[in-house]
Design an enzyme around this catalytic site. Structure first.
Site, PDB file in Angstrom:
ATOM      1  N   SER A 153      61.824  -5.294   6.545  1.00 56.30           N
ATOM      2  CA  SER A 153      63.095  -4.563   6.932  1.00 56.30           C
ATOM      3  C   SER A 153      64.287  -4.838   5.956  1.00 56.30           C
ATOM      4  O   SER A 153      64.260  -5.602   5.205  1.00 56.30           O
ATOM      5  CB  SER A 153      63.383  -5.132   8.164  1.00 56.30           C
ATOM      6  OG  SER A 153      64.753  -4.656   8.657  1.00 56.30           O
ATOM      7  N   TYR A 166      65.938 -12.984  12.829  1.00 59.93           N
ATOM      8  CA  TYR A 166      64.937 -11.811  12.653  1.00 59.93           C
ATOM      9  C   TYR A 166      65.219 -11.449  11.099  1.00 59.93           C
ATOM     10  O   TYR A 166      64.060 -11.481  10.566  1.00 59.93           O
ATOM     11  CB  TYR A 166      65.722 -10.760  13.353  1.00 59.93           C
ATOM     12  CG  TYR A 166      64.820  -9.327  13.203  1.00 59.93           C
ATOM     13  CD1 TYR A 166      63.636  -9.125  13.437  1.00 59.93           C
ATOM     14  CD2 TYR A 166      65.224  -8.364  12.178  1.00 59.93           C
ATOM     15  CE1 TYR A 166      63.000  -7.912  13.072  1.00 59.93           C
ATOM     16  CE2 TYR A 166      64.767  -7.105  12.012  1.00 59.93           C
ATOM     17  CZ  TYR A 166      63.594  -7.041  12.336  1.00 59.93           C
ATOM     18  OH  TYR A 166      62.870  -5.749  11.999  1.00 59.93           O
TER      19      TYR A 166
END
Length: 259
Positions: A153, A166
């Site tokens: 990501s 995350y």
């Protein structure tokens, strides 16, 4: 619909494995790989979603196998790898895509959320590598293309408040890929990450932090964000490149996304 980069069936003869295939990027990628000729095994926990996806692929003339599995369960993933090799053939394309996103301030001490992200985004990724790497190296030894592509990501490099766990798991994936290339590149196994920006999928549905939810909702409402099919097409392009070409790290952003 997004513009397609590929035509025909350049992945004919290949056996692809897609984790996190019950929705979003995983489901779209599985469909696209099948359209391009690959036999595709789809992995996720939600059996009903996988079976519906397989029906869609088969209706379009493709070949797919539903393999319900929790990738955090090492033994189950190894059993899935053996089943796929037996029923579809030895996998030579692994899209390591399963993941989850929780967002919260560090002082909230959401320990269960932290652990869930580590279990799925890190341990699940490693379980997939452990189960499927022998298949990939065998394919490469046979002179065939072999791909290990993982979903990271832009959070791996962006500094965003409340995304600390995350982002840490995604940074792990991105850097792990760089390190794996040192070992596997000389074996002719291509190792790569794709790092998407804002994609309109169900991933943000797990986010209940008001600040993060507002950020994501604002992007979806204000700009033309990515669709899962955009990411799927990019993954397919990476896999369809000539065997000696390794597109190692692709960041894919909506044109208008600035953060």
């Amino acid at each position: 619909m997004p513009a397609t980069l590929l035509t025909g069936t350049p992945l004919t003869g290949r056996v692809a494995v897609v984790s996190g295939a019950s929705s979003g990027i995983g489901a779209a990628t599985a469909q696209r790989l099948a359209e391009l000729g690959a036999r595709v095994a789809v992995l996720a926990r939600r059996k009903d979603r996988l079976e519906a996806l397989v029906e869609t692929v088969r209706a379009a003339g493709g070949t797919a196998l539903a393999v319900p599995v929790d990738v955090t369960d090492r033994d189950a993933v190894h059993a899935a790898a053996a089943r796929i090799a037996d029923q579809l053939g030895r996998p030579d394309l692994v899209f390591n895509n399963a993941g989850v996103q929780h967002v919260s301030g560090i002082e909230e001490l959401r320990l269960d959320d932290w652990q869930r992200q580590i279990d799925l985004n890190v341990t699940g990724v490693m379980n997939m590598i452990g189960a499927f790497l022998p298949h990939l190296t065998a394919a490469a030894d046979d002179g065939r293309p072999a791909d290990l592509i993982s979903t990271s990501s832009i959070a791996a490099t962006r500094i965003l408040a409340k995304f600390q766990v995350y982002s840490g798991t995604k940074a792990y994936i991105s850097h792990l890929t760089r390190l794996l290339r040192v070992e596997l590149g000389p074996r002719n196994v291509r190792v790569a990450t794709i790092e998407p920006g804002m994609v309109d999928t169900e991933l943000p549905d797990h986010v209940d932090d008001p600040d993060a939810s507002a950020l994501m909702a604002g992007l979806i409402n204000d700009i033309d964000v990515l669709r899962a099919a955009d990411v799927a097409e990019t993954v397919a392009f990476m896999a369809a490149a000539p065997r000696h070409v390794n597109l190692t790290e692709i960041t894919i952003l909506p044109t208008a996304q600035a953060i």
